[in-house]
Design a protein around this motif. Sequence first.
Motif, PDB file in Angstrom:
ATOM      1  N   ASP A  68      25.755 -23.042   1.606  1.00  0.00           N
ATOM      2  CA  ASP A  68      25.043 -24.023   2.429  1.00  0.00           C
ATOM      3  C   ASP A  68      23.930 -23.331   3.209  1.00  0.00           C
ATOM      4  O   ASP A  68      24.140 -22.264   3.784  1.00  0.00           O
ATOM      5  N   THR A  69      22.769 -23.971   3.221  1.00  0.00           N
ATOM      6  CA  THR A  69      21.638 -23.445   3.997  1.00  0.00           C
ATOM      7  C   THR A  69      21.986 -23.444   5.474  1.00  0.00           C
ATOM      8  O   THR A  69      21.684 -22.501   6.203  1.00  0.00           O
ATOM      9  N   TYR A  70      22.607 -24.543   5.924  1.00  0.00           N
ATOM     10  CA  TYR A  70      23.036 -24.674   7.322  1.00  0.00           C
ATOM     11  C   TYR A  70      24.549 -24.844   7.326  1.00  0.00           C
ATOM     12  O   TYR A  70      25.067 -25.751   6.672  1.00  0.00           O
ATOM     13  N   ALA A  71      25.247 -24.002   8.058  1.00  0.00           N
ATOM     14  CA  ALA A  71      26.716 -24.088   8.107  1.00  0.00           C
ATOM     15  C   ALA A  71      27.164 -25.294   8.921  1.00  0.00           C
ATOM     16  O   ALA A  71      26.469 -25.733   9.842  1.00  0.00           O
ATOM     17  N   ASP A  72      28.319 -25.833   8.561  1.00  0.00           N
ATOM     18  CA  ASP A  72      28.987 -26.890   9.330  1.00  0.00           C
ATOM     19  C   ASP A  72      28.149 -28.155   9.524  1.00  0.00           C
ATOM     20  O   ASP A  72      28.174 -28.760  10.585  1.00  0.00           O
ATOM     21  N   LYS A  73      27.408 -28.547   8.501  1.00  0.00           N
ATOM     22  CA  LYS A  73      26.634 -29.797   8.577  1.00  0.00           C
ATOM     23  C   LYS A  73      27.207 -30.855   7.635  1.00  0.00           C
ATOM     24  O   LYS A  73      26.576 -31.863   7.352  1.00  0.00           O
ATOM     25  N   GLY A  74      28.421 -30.599   7.124  1.00  0.00           N
ATOM     26  CA  GLY A  74      29.107 -31.600   6.305  1.00  0.00           C
ATOM     27  C   GLY A  74      28.373 -31.913   5.019  1.00  0.00           C
ATOM     28  O   GLY A  74      27.530 -31.140   4.558  1.00  0.00           O
ATOM     29  N   PRO A  75      28.663 -33.089   4.434  1.00  0.00           N
ATOM     30  CA  PRO A  75      28.029 -33.474   3.175  1.00  0.00           C
ATOM     31  C   PRO A  75      26.506 -33.571   3.263  1.00  0.00           C
ATOM     32  O   PRO A  75      25.817 -33.262   2.295  1.00  0.00           O
ATOM     33  N   VAL A  76      25.989 -33.991   4.426  1.00  0.00           N
ATOM     34  CA  VAL A  76      24.528 -34.074   4.584  1.00  0.00           C
ATOM     35  C   VAL A  76      23.917 -32.686   4.388  1.00  0.00           C
ATOM     36  O   VAL A  76      22.908 -32.522   3.692  1.00  0.00           O
ATOM     37  N   GLY A  77      24.566 -31.672   4.963  1.00  0.00           N
ATOM     38  CA  GLY A  77      24.099 -30.301   4.788  1.00  0.00           C
ATOM     39  C   GLY A  77      24.224 -29.829   3.352  1.00  0.00           C
ATOM     40  O   GLY A  77      23.342 -29.125   2.835  1.00  0.00           O
ATOM     41  N   ALA A  82      21.531 -28.619  -1.893  1.00  0.00           N
ATOM     42  CA  ALA A  82      21.321 -28.905  -3.316  1.00  0.00           C
ATOM     43  C   ALA A  82      19.872 -29.300  -3.589  1.00  0.00           C
ATOM     44  O   ALA A  82      19.226 -28.763  -4.498  1.00  0.00           O
ATOM     45  N   LEU A  83      19.343 -30.232  -2.805  1.00  0.00           N
ATOM     46  CA  LEU A  83      17.981 -30.726  -3.037  1.00  0.00           C
ATOM     47  C   LEU A  83      16.934 -29.651  -2.751  1.00  0.00           C
ATOM     48  O   LEU A  83      15.873 -29.620  -3.377  1.00  0.00           O
ATOM     49  N   ASN A  84      17.237 -28.768  -1.818  1.00  0.00           N
ATOM     50  CA  ASN A  84      16.323 -27.677  -1.490  1.00  0.00           C
ATOM     51  C   ASN A  84      16.326 -26.628  -2.613  1.00  0.00           C
ATOM     52  O   ASN A  84      15.327 -25.972  -2.859  1.00  0.00           O
ATOM     53  N   HIS A  85      17.437 -26.518  -3.326  1.00  0.00           N
ATOM     54  CA  HIS A  85      17.609 -25.514  -4.380  1.00  0.00           C
ATOM     55  C   HIS A  85      17.090 -25.988  -5.735  1.00  0.00           C
ATOM     56  O   HIS A  85      16.580 -25.209  -6.522  1.00  0.00           O
ATOM     57  N   THR A  86      17.202 -27.268  -5.991  1.00  0.00           N
ATOM     58  CA  THR A  86      16.958 -27.794  -7.342  1.00  0.00           C
ATOM     59  C   THR A  86      15.491 -27.731  -7.755  1.00  0.00           C
ATOM     60  O   THR A  86      14.597 -27.782  -6.913  1.00  0.00           O
ATOM     61  N   ASP A  87      15.278 -27.663  -9.075  1.00  0.00           N
ATOM     62  CA  ASP A  87      13.914 -27.833  -9.583  1.00  0.00           C
ATOM     63  C   ASP A  87      13.845 -29.017 -10.550  1.00  0.00           C
ATOM     64  O   ASP A  87      12.917 -29.149 -11.324  1.00  0.00           O
ATOM     65  N   THR A  88      14.867 -29.886 -10.499  1.00  0.00           N
ATOM     66  CA  THR A  88      14.822 -31.117 -11.296  1.00  0.00           C
ATOM     67  C   THR A  88      14.696 -32.318 -10.360  1.00  0.00           C
ATOM     68  O   THR A  88      15.163 -32.272  -9.227  1.00  0.00           O
ATOM     69  N   GLU A  89      14.076 -33.366 -10.862  1.00  0.00           N
ATOM     70  CA  GLU A  89      13.892 -34.574 -10.044  1.00  0.00           C
ATOM     71  C   GLU A  89      15.223 -35.298  -9.842  1.00  0.00           C
ATOM     72  O   GLU A  89      15.522 -35.798  -8.773  1.00  0.00           O
ATOM     73  N   GLN A  90      16.049 -35.346 -10.893  1.00  0.00           N
ATOM     74  CA  GLN A  90      17.351 -36.037 -10.831  1.00  0.00           C
ATOM     75  C   GLN A  90      18.457 -35.024 -10.552  1.00  0.00           C
ATOM     76  O   GLN A  90      18.530 -33.997 -11.229  1.00  0.00           O
ATOM     77  N   ASN A  91      19.299 -35.328  -9.581  1.00  0.00           N
ATOM     78  CA  ASN A  91      20.375 -34.401  -9.216  1.00  0.00           C
ATOM     79  C   ASN A  91      21.670 -35.160  -8.996  1.00  0.00           C
ATOM     80  O   ASN A  91      21.771 -35.978  -8.085  1.00  0.00           O
ATOM     81  N   LEU A  92      22.624 -34.881  -9.857  1.00  0.00           N
ATOM     82  CA  LEU A  92      23.946 -35.479  -9.738  1.00  0.00           C
ATOM     83  C   LEU A  92      24.705 -34.702  -8.667  1.00  0.00           C
ATOM     84  O   LEU A  92      24.818 -33.482  -8.753  1.00  0.00           O
ATOM     85  N   ILE A  93      25.163 -35.405  -7.638  1.00  0.00           N
ATOM     86  CA  ILE A  93      25.890 -34.766  -6.536  1.00  0.00           C
ATOM     87  C   ILE A  93      27.314 -35.324  -6.521  1.00  0.00           C
ATOM     88  O   ILE A  93      27.504 -36.540  -6.499  1.00  0.00           O
ATOM     89  N   LEU A  94      28.286 -34.403  -6.527  1.00  0.00           N
ATOM     90  CA  LEU A  94      29.690 -34.820  -6.510  1.00  0.00           C
ATOM     91  C   LEU A  94      30.461 -34.001  -5.485  1.00  0.00           C
ATOM     92  O   LEU A  94      30.187 -32.814  -5.293  1.00  0.00           O
ATOM     93  N   SER A  95      31.452 -34.636  -4.877  1.00  0.00           N
ATOM     94  CA  SER A  95      32.383 -33.891  -4.032  1.00  0.00           C
ATOM     95  C   SER A  95      33.410 -33.236  -4.956  1.00  0.00           C
ATOM     96  O   SER A  95      33.521 -33.595  -6.131  1.00  0.00           O
ATOM     97  N   CYS A  96      34.181 -32.288  -4.406  1.00  0.00           N
ATOM     98  CA  CYS A  96      35.123 -31.537  -5.244  1.00  0.00           C
ATOM     99  C   CYS A  96      36.522 -32.164  -5.234  1.00  0.00           C
ATOM    100  O   CYS A  96      37.485 -31.535  -5.663  1.00  0.00           O
ATOM    101  N   ALA A 147      17.309 -35.463   8.938  1.00  0.00           N
ATOM    102  CA  ALA A 147      18.639 -35.844   9.451  1.00  0.00           C
ATOM    103  C   ALA A 147      19.332 -34.638  10.083  1.00  0.00           C
ATOM    104  O   ALA A 147      19.949 -34.755  11.145  1.00  0.00           O
ATOM    105  N   ILE A 148      19.225 -33.487   9.435  1.00  0.00           N
ATOM    106  CA  ILE A 148      19.842 -32.272   9.981  1.00  0.00           C
ATOM    107  C   ILE A 148      19.174 -31.895  11.298  1.00  0.00           C
ATOM    108  O   ILE A 148      19.850 -31.587  12.279  1.00  0.00           O
ATOM    109  N   SER A 149      17.849 -31.958  11.338  1.00  0.00           N
ATOM    110  CA  SER A 149      17.117 -31.636  12.581  1.00  0.00           C
ATOM    111  C   SER A 149      17.545 -32.548  13.722  1.00  0.00           C
ATOM    112  O   SER A 149      17.648 -32.122  14.871  1.00  0.00           O
ATOM    113  N   ALA A 150      17.803 -33.825  13.391  1.00  0.00           N
ATOM    114  CA  ALA A 150      18.183 -34.810  14.417  1.00  0.00           C
ATOM    115  C   ALA A 150      19.696 -34.874  14.632  1.00  0.00           C
ATOM    116  O   ALA A 150      20.181 -35.709  15.394  1.00  0.00           O
ATOM    117  N   GLU A 151      20.454 -34.000  13.924  1.00  0.00           N
ATOM    118  CA  GLU A 151      21.926 -34.004  13.991  1.00  0.00           C
ATOM    119  C   GLU A 151      22.517 -35.358  13.600  1.00  0.00           C
ATOM    120  O   GLU A 151      23.555 -35.775  14.120  1.00  0.00           O
TER     121      GLU A 151
END
Length: 194
Positions: A68-77, A82-96, A147-151
């Motif tokens: 995680d780029t920012y620790a303890d920011k939950g799923p939003v973090g 993921a979105l900051n890392h990706t180089d594809t427009e479409q990104n499938l996001i799943l919880s574990c 959202a992260i900046s605004a908590e």
Amino acid sequence: MKNSANISAYVLCGGKSTRMQSEKGLVLYKGKPFIRWIVEAIMPITSNIILVTSNGDYTFMGLPMIEDTYADKGPVGGIFTALNHTDTEQNLILSCDVPKITTSLLAKLTTESKQKDALITFLSDDKNDYPLIGVYKKKALKTFSDAISAEKLKLCPLVNSISHHKIIINTEEKSLVQNINSKAELHALNLLDL
């Protein structure tokens, strides 16, 4: 099904797992860790699968891992990471914690998301939303950064505040998206499948 190179998949393996009292993605269901069930469901859709985790116990999967780029920011973090890392427009996001998820349900989700202009496409049973089973466009990055900046770290209000599309699942599909968050839920799941 054709495996697509123009979609990435990120599995969020963070989280405190306070109710399960152990790392959720590594919990066994039918003798296999949750994470393996989820990755096997994703593989026919894309081989570009990344785990968002700082836990070295996931190395057995042989997949790329990012922290995680920012620790303890939950799923939003996690989604921001993921979105900051990706180089594809479409990104499938799943919880574990969705071991019963299927390739066919994920294929429906990814196919429909390509046909929509919405920044986020996710599953819903018309009563509960499942934004941690969704496709997020790279363009949603700024929203998550703000959202992260605004908590503002509650995921459902955030996804509902921007352009989104909900895919309504049927009664049979509802069991496939169930989050297994506690030992009691895991026990019930194992009993159901006996």
